[in-house]
Structures are given as structure tokens and as C-alpha cells.
Design an enzyme around this catalytic site. Structure first.
Site, PDB file in Angstrom:
ATOM      1  N   LYS A  22       0.836  -1.209   0.000  1.00  0.00           N
ATOM      2  CA  LYS A  22       0.000   0.000   0.000  1.00  0.00           C
ATOM      3  C   LYS A  22       0.868   1.255   0.000  1.00  0.00           C
ATOM      4  O   LYS A  22       0.654   2.177  -0.781  1.00  0.00           O
ATOM      5  CB  LYS A  22      -0.889   0.010   1.261  1.00  0.00           C
ATOM      6  N   ASN A  23       1.872   1.277   0.902  1.00  0.00           N
ATOM      7  CA  ASN A  23       2.612   2.520   1.087  1.00  0.00           C
ATOM      8  C   ASN A  23       3.644   2.780  -0.011  1.00  0.00           C
ATOM      9  O   ASN A  23       4.237   3.860  -0.058  1.00  0.00           O
ATOM     10  CB  ASN A  23       3.270   2.543   2.473  1.00  0.00           C
ATOM     11  N   CYS A 117      -4.501  12.852  13.130  1.00  0.00           N
ATOM     12  CA  CYS A 117      -5.301  11.654  12.916  1.00  0.00           C
ATOM     13  C   CYS A 117      -5.146  10.768  14.139  1.00  0.00           C
ATOM     14  O   CYS A 117      -4.496  11.149  15.110  1.00  0.00           O
ATOM     15  CB  CYS A 117      -4.874  10.941  11.647  1.00  0.00           C
ATOM     16  N   ARG A 122       0.960  14.480  13.237  1.00  0.00           N
ATOM     17  CA  ARG A 122       1.389  14.312  11.842  1.00  0.00           C
ATOM     18  C   ARG A 122       1.570  15.622  11.075  1.00  0.00           C
ATOM     19  O   ARG A 122       0.841  15.914  10.115  1.00  0.00           O
ATOM     20  CB  ARG A 122       0.447  13.356  11.121  1.00  0.00           C
ATOM     21  N   ASP A 308       4.557   0.558  12.026  1.00  0.00           N
ATOM     22  CA  ASP A 308       3.323  -0.023  11.479  1.00  0.00           C
ATOM     23  C   ASP A 308       3.094  -1.465  11.932  1.00  0.00           C
ATOM     24  O   ASP A 308       2.067  -2.058  11.589  1.00  0.00           O
ATOM     25  CB  ASP A 308       3.333   0.043   9.942  1.00  0.00           C
ATOM     26  N   ARG A 400      -8.867  -0.049   4.682  1.00  0.00           N
ATOM     27  CA  ARG A 400      -8.007   0.950   4.039  1.00  0.00           C
ATOM     28  C   ARG A 400      -6.666   0.353   3.653  1.00  0.00           C
ATOM     29  O   ARG A 400      -6.034   0.814   2.706  1.00  0.00           O
ATOM     30  CB  ARG A 400      -7.750   2.109   5.007  1.00  0.00           C
TER      31      ARG A 400
HETATM   32  N1  EPU Z   1       7.121  14.356  10.771  1.00  0.00           N
HETATM   33  C1  EPU Z   1       7.412  15.666  11.040  1.00  0.00           C
HETATM   34  N2  EPU Z   1       7.288  16.569  10.028  1.00  0.00           N
HETATM   35  C2  EPU Z   1       6.906  16.217   8.767  1.00  0.00           C
HETATM   36  C3  EPU Z   1       6.616  14.873   8.505  1.00  0.00           C
HETATM   37  C4  EPU Z   1       6.730  13.966   9.537  1.00  0.00           C
HETATM   38  O1  EPU Z   1       7.769  16.025  12.160  1.00  0.00           O
HETATM   39  O2  EPU Z   1       6.813  17.105   7.893  1.00  0.00           O
HETATM   40  C5  EPU Z   1       7.225  13.365  11.848  1.00  0.00           C
HETATM   41  C6  EPU Z   1       5.932  12.611  12.097  1.00  0.00           C
HETATM   42  O3  EPU Z   1       5.060  13.330  12.944  1.00  0.00           O
HETATM   43  C7  EPU Z   1       6.425  11.325  12.686  1.00  0.00           C
HETATM   44  C8  EPU Z   1       7.719  11.079  11.936  1.00  0.00           C
HETATM   45  O4  EPU Z   1       8.117  12.342  11.422  1.00  0.00           O
HETATM   46  O5  EPU Z   1       6.696  11.493  14.055  1.00  0.00           O
HETATM   47  C9  EPU Z   1       7.622  10.085  10.795  1.00  0.00           C
HETATM   48  O6  EPU Z   1       6.538  10.417   9.945  1.00  0.00           O
HETATM   49  P1  EPU Z   1       6.564  10.128   8.382  1.00  0.00           P
HETATM   50  O7  EPU Z   1       6.516  11.425   7.656  1.00  0.00           O
HETATM   51  O8  EPU Z   1       7.685   9.224   8.066  1.00  0.00           O
HETATM   52  O9  EPU Z   1       5.188   9.382   8.161  1.00  0.00           O
HETATM   53  P2  EPU Z   1       4.326   9.436   6.834  1.00  0.00           P
HETATM   54  O10 EPU Z   1       5.222   9.533   5.675  1.00  0.00           O
HETATM   55  O11 EPU Z   1       3.249  10.453   6.966  1.00  0.00           O
HETATM   56  C10 EPU Z   1       4.300   6.887   6.303  1.00  0.00           C
HETATM   57  C11 EPU Z   1       3.293   5.776   6.201  1.00  0.00           C
HETATM   58  C12 EPU Z   1       2.776   5.433   7.591  1.00  0.00           C
HETATM   59  C13 EPU Z   1       3.971   5.013   8.453  1.00  0.00           C
HETATM   60  C14 EPU Z   1       5.007   6.136   8.485  1.00  0.00           C
HETATM   61  C15 EPU Z   1       6.264   5.767   9.237  1.00  0.00           C
HETATM   62  C16 EPU Z   1       2.256   6.049   4.038  1.00  0.00           C
HETATM   63  C17 EPU Z   1       1.036   6.344   3.230  1.00  0.00           C
HETATM   64  N3  EPU Z   1       2.177   6.195   5.353  1.00  0.00           N
HETATM   65  O12 EPU Z   1       3.623   8.005   6.857  1.00  0.00           O
HETATM   66  O13 EPU Z   1       1.903   4.312   7.411  1.00  0.00           O
HETATM   67  O14 EPU Z   1       3.541   4.747   9.761  1.00  0.00           O
HETATM   68  O15 EPU Z   1       5.392   6.463   7.127  1.00  0.00           O
HETATM   69  O16 EPU Z   1       6.850   4.632   8.709  1.00  0.00           O
HETATM   70  O17 EPU Z   1       3.266   5.670   3.471  1.00  0.00           O
HETATM   71  C18 EPU Z   1       0.116   2.901   7.919  1.00  0.00           C
HETATM   72  O18 EPU Z   1       0.325   2.332   6.833  1.00  0.00           O
HETATM   73  O19 EPU Z   1      -0.647   2.436   8.802  1.00  0.00           O
HETATM   74  C19 EPU Z   1       0.783   4.182   8.177  1.00  0.00           C
HETATM   75  C20 EPU Z   1       0.362   5.044   9.098  1.00  0.00           C
END
Ligand code: EPU
Length: 421
Positions: A22-23, A117, A122, A308, A400
Site C-alpha cells: 500500500k505505502n 489523525c 502528523r 506499522d 483501508r
Molecule cells: N514528521 C514531522 N514533520 C513532517 C513529517 C513527519 O515532524 O513534515 C514526523 C511525524 O510526525 C512522525 C515522523 O516524522 O513522528 C515520521 O513520519 P513520516 O513522515 O515518516 O510518516 P508518513 O510519511 O506520513 C508513512 C506511512 C505510515 C507510516 C510512516 C512511518 C504512508 C502512506 N504512510 O507516513 O503508514 O507509519 O510512514 O513509517 O506511506 C500505515 O500504513 O498504517 C501508516 C500510518
């Protein structure tokens, strides 16, 4: 709304085919906005999130449809609209990754600012800092982020935040940099296999990305990208979830289409628990010893133990022979499953970012509520072993991100049914 009814106790045995990731699929679908011509994506799982992103891509002028053979065909036909509305962004945070492609290709993007969320705040400050580094003007007006840039310019940047690297932030900036003028270097880039998969797709379209899969990604800008045929990597989180399903039911599952090299931290921790995992023909055979050892785990960005799979591991450790400790270092508030698992008889005590898990001899079925995708998976795992019946409401969360999870589980012996609530 649907619910799952699970009668616990069955030992799972058989073969589980793992779906595409998915991701990886979501940002790769968004990346097609950068391309000319058609992309054919294979291995895109049938999930609500994929459907939501298809709706957004259609609004942005792409033709997105699934063939009878399961492949998704995408082709951009109209590049006028640059707006991702609140309704769609609110529903699925991954829609944020249309930002980089729109900005690079259409020179502007208007994306509704995502809210928090179930798993925490996030923020997207790192995405925006990356775009500013590439020369974009960024404004927040009425809850929408407005980005503009005549031509993005390659830049050297550090993209780490207080919780380490960002997965979608790295993908977003990398996608934008593909069409920027000159060279971009992203330092503290996310090393997740899903980010590397996005880079591999883009390179197959003509991009010049190197270093993906490491913390330093280099992107040489090119003038244009052309759609291609591409197969998405297997979903390591789905695979890890089924490994734990085998372990918690004391069963034996053969996972096909499973990349062990994407799961080394998970395999390391599960082996410490006493789970047997063997490589077999591009997949894995997973079985468990009757006794589960307690362990200590901290979630971390890849190659560490993935956040995850934190909730699912907690369900498993709630039956270990002793006290385990899980510390969540990526999303410190990702603990909504704790109270629900306790309803099933687990003994979990949360202290800040850490949960102490006192192993119990058995869980007992009860009505529980799914709160987010991975928390729901944890409740399903617990339900598989809990004595009696577990009713999990709000399973739209699980739809999802897990393709037909109840069908895959039933096919290997679980007593699980989907019913209208
Ligand atoms: N963060 C910041 N600033 C940003 C972005 C992120 O401080 O601009 C922080 C977040 O709050 C968090 C950390 O950095 O504490 C990591 O967040 P990340 O940006 O890596 O998460 P994401 O890219 O929004 C993806 C996956 C998530 C998975 C995370 C971590 C997708 C669609 N989502 O989210 O997947 O948990 O990486 O590996 O790829 C799931 O599939 O259930 C899911 C939530």
C-alpha cells in the site's frame, strides 16, 4: 458499517499470498502526475486508500482505471486542476504526495493542510521545507497550502525532523526534484523500501535518482518523464502481520511474495520471541513454539522495527511468558489499541511513549472497536486467539490497508466473518 466476528482458538495453517505494498503504491500512483504517456502498475492492492487516491487523481485530470487482470492504468489527460481538496486529504493523508508532482509539472499546487489523525499530530513542515529549498513560494491561506514555482531549482538539503526521517516527505521532495533544474541532494532521507520503490519507478520513467534506500539521495533533474510498466514491491507490513498471526495461533503459515530482506528487524525480534522463520522460494515459512519469550523493542525508521507493526507485536507479546517493553519512537501517541487490548484481558500499562506488557495466559473475547488501520490488525490478531467470540466494530479502518484480510485468514483456518453492524 461492517464488523468482524471472530471465534478464537483455531491454529492457522496454509499459504497466504502477500499483496503489493500500500505505502509504495500510493506515492507511485501520485508520481504518475509527473509523467507523459501511460503507466501500467501491477501489484497495486485492492484497498479503500487506493480507491480514494484514484478519485483524487481523476479530479486532477488523470485517467485511472483497473484492468480485468488487476493492473492499474494511469494517464494524465488534463493538467488544468492543481487543487487537492480538504474532503479527500482529510480522508487519506497520503494524498499529500500529489504536492511534489503538481508543483514540479504544473508549477503550482493547492493542497488542503491535513489535520491530525488517530495516530497523532502528523505535521508536514518537512515536506514544505523541502519544497521551499527547491525554490517554491509557500503560503497557508484558509487552511490550504498554496505552492508556486516557475521552475524548481535543485538544492542540497537536510530533511530530518525531531522523529528522524520522513517517508512521504522524502518521496514528495524526491518526486518534485526529478523535474527541477540541476542536482538535488536529500540528506537524512527516509530509507524505507517504499521510498526506494518510488525511486525505482521514477528511474524506469527516465528520472536520474541514485542513493535511494540510503540516507543520502541524489537526484539529477531531467526535462520530462515517460510512463512505464512497473510492479510494486510486496507489502512488508502485511507480511509481518501474517507472521504474527502464525505466531499467536501457534500455527504454521507459508507466505508467498514476501521480501525477507525488507523484514530483517521484524524477523530478529520475532526470533527472539521464539518464532521460527525460514526462507522458502521467494517467501517465508513461519511457525511458533508454544512458549513465547518476552522481549524489549523500540520502533524506529527503516531498517529498525516498523511503527506499522507495533500494535500487532503488542497483541502477540500480551501472551508472552513474562514482561515485555515496547517504546514507540516514530509516532509517540500511537497507542489507541492499548485500552482495547486490555478489554480482551491483556495487561498493558502505558507510561509516556512506552508500554509495559505483562504477559497473561489467555485473552478472552469481547466487543472492541477499531480505531486506526494497524490498531485494528492488532485486535484481529488478539481475536484469533481469544477464548470465545470477539466482535470488532468499525472495520473500515482495516479495509483501508489490508486486502481481504478476513478472506486470507479464513482460507488458512480462522473462524472470522464480516457482517453488517
Ligand atoms: N514528521 C514531522 N514533520 C513532517 C513529517 C513527519 O515532524 O513534515 C514526523 C511525524 O510526525 C512522525 C515522523 O516524522 O513522528 C515520521 O513520519 P513520516 O513522515 O515518516 O510518516 P508518513 O510519511 O506520513 C508513512 C506511512 C505510515 C507510516 C510512516 C512511518 C504512508 C502512506 N504512510 O507516513 O503508514 O507509519 O510512514 O513509517 O506511506 C500505515 O500504513 O498504517 C501508516 C500510518
Amino acid at each position: 458499517m461492517d464488523q468482524f466476528i471472530i471465534n478464537g482458538g483455531a491454529r492457522l495453517r496454509g499459504v497466504v499470498p502477500i499483496s503489493g505494498s500500500k505505502n509504495a503504491a500510493l506515492p507511485i500512483m501520485a508520481a504518475t502526475l509527473l509523467t507523459e504517456g501511460e503507466t501500467i502498475l501491477r501489484g497495486v492492492p485492492l484497498l479503500d486508500d487506493v480507491e480514494s487516491l484514484s478519485v483524487l487523481l481523476r479530479k486532477l485530470g488523470a485517467n485511472a482505471r483497473r484492468d480485468d487482470d488487476g493492473a492499474i492504468r494511469l494517464r494524465v489527460e488534463d493538467e488544468q486542476n492543481c487543487v487537492a481538496e480538504y474532503e479527500l486529504v482529510r480522508k487519506m493523508r497520503a494524498s499529500i504526495c500529489v504536492m511534489g508532482p503538481l508543483l514540479a509539472r504544473r508549477h503550482k499546487a493547492q493542497i488542503s493542510m491535513p489535520g491530525g489523525c488517530a495516530i497523532g499530530d502528523r505535521p508536514i513542515d518537512l515536506h514544505l521545507a523541502g519544497m521551499e529549498n527547491l525554490g517554491a513560494d509557500v503560503d497557508l491561506i484558509g487552511g490550504d497550502i498554496h505552492l508556486r514555482a516557475k521552475r524548481l531549482k535543485g538544492a542540497e538539503m537536510f530533511l530530518g525532523g525531531p522523529f528522524g526521517s520522513t517517508v512521504l516527505g522524502t518521496a514528495n521532495v524526491m518526486m518534485a526534484a526529478c523535474l527541477a533544474e540541476g542536482t538535488t541532494i536529500i540528506e537524512s532521507a527516509a530509507c524505507e523500501p517504499e521510498v526506494a520503490d518510488v525511486a525505482n519507478y521514477l528511474n524506469a520513467c527516465g528520472a536520474r535518482i541514485s542513493g535511494h534506500g540510503t540516507p543520502r539521495i541524489t537526484i539529477e533533474g531531467v526535462k520530462s518523464l515517460k510512463g512505464c510498466e512497473y510492479t510494486i514491491i510486496p507489502d512488508r507490513i502485511e507480511a509481518g502481520t501474517f507472521m504474527m498471526a502464525a505466531a499467536i495461533t501457534n500455527g504454521e503459515l507459508t507466505l508467498t511474495n514476501c521480501r525477507m530482506d525488507h523484514l530483517l528487524a521484524v524477523i530478529d525480534r520475532l526470533k527472539a520471541v521464539g518464532v521460527n522463520i525460514e526462507r522458502k522460494d521467494g517467501g517465508a515459512v513461519v511457525s511458533s513454539a508454544r512458549r513465547l519469550e518476552p522481549i524489549t523493542v523500540a520502533t524506529q525508521p527503516f531498517p529498525g522495527f516498523p511503527t506499522d507493526l507495533q500494535a500487532q507485536l503488542m497483541a502477540l507479546l500480551s501472551l508472552a511468558d513474562g514482561n515485555s517493553i515496547i517504546t514507540e519512537k516514530v509516532f509517540p501517541d500511537r497507542f489507541l489499541h492499548v485500552a482495547e487490548l486490555n478489554r480482551l484481558g491483556a495487561r498493558l500499562r502505558k507510561e509516556g511513549q512506552t508500554v509495559v506488557i505483562e504477559g497473561v495466559r489467555r485473552l478472552i473475547g469481547a466487543p472492541v472497536m477499531a480505531s486506526d488501520l494497524r490498531a485494528s490488525a492488532a485486535l484481529v490478531l488478539a481475536g484469533l486467539i481469544a477464548k470465545g467470540q470477539t466482535r470488532i466494530s468499525r472495520v473500515y479502518h482495516i479495509d483501508r490497508g489490508y486486502e481481504a484480510i478476513e478472506k486470507k485468514l479464513a482460507a488458512v483456518g480462522a473462524d472470522i466473518q464480516r457482517m453488517a453492524e
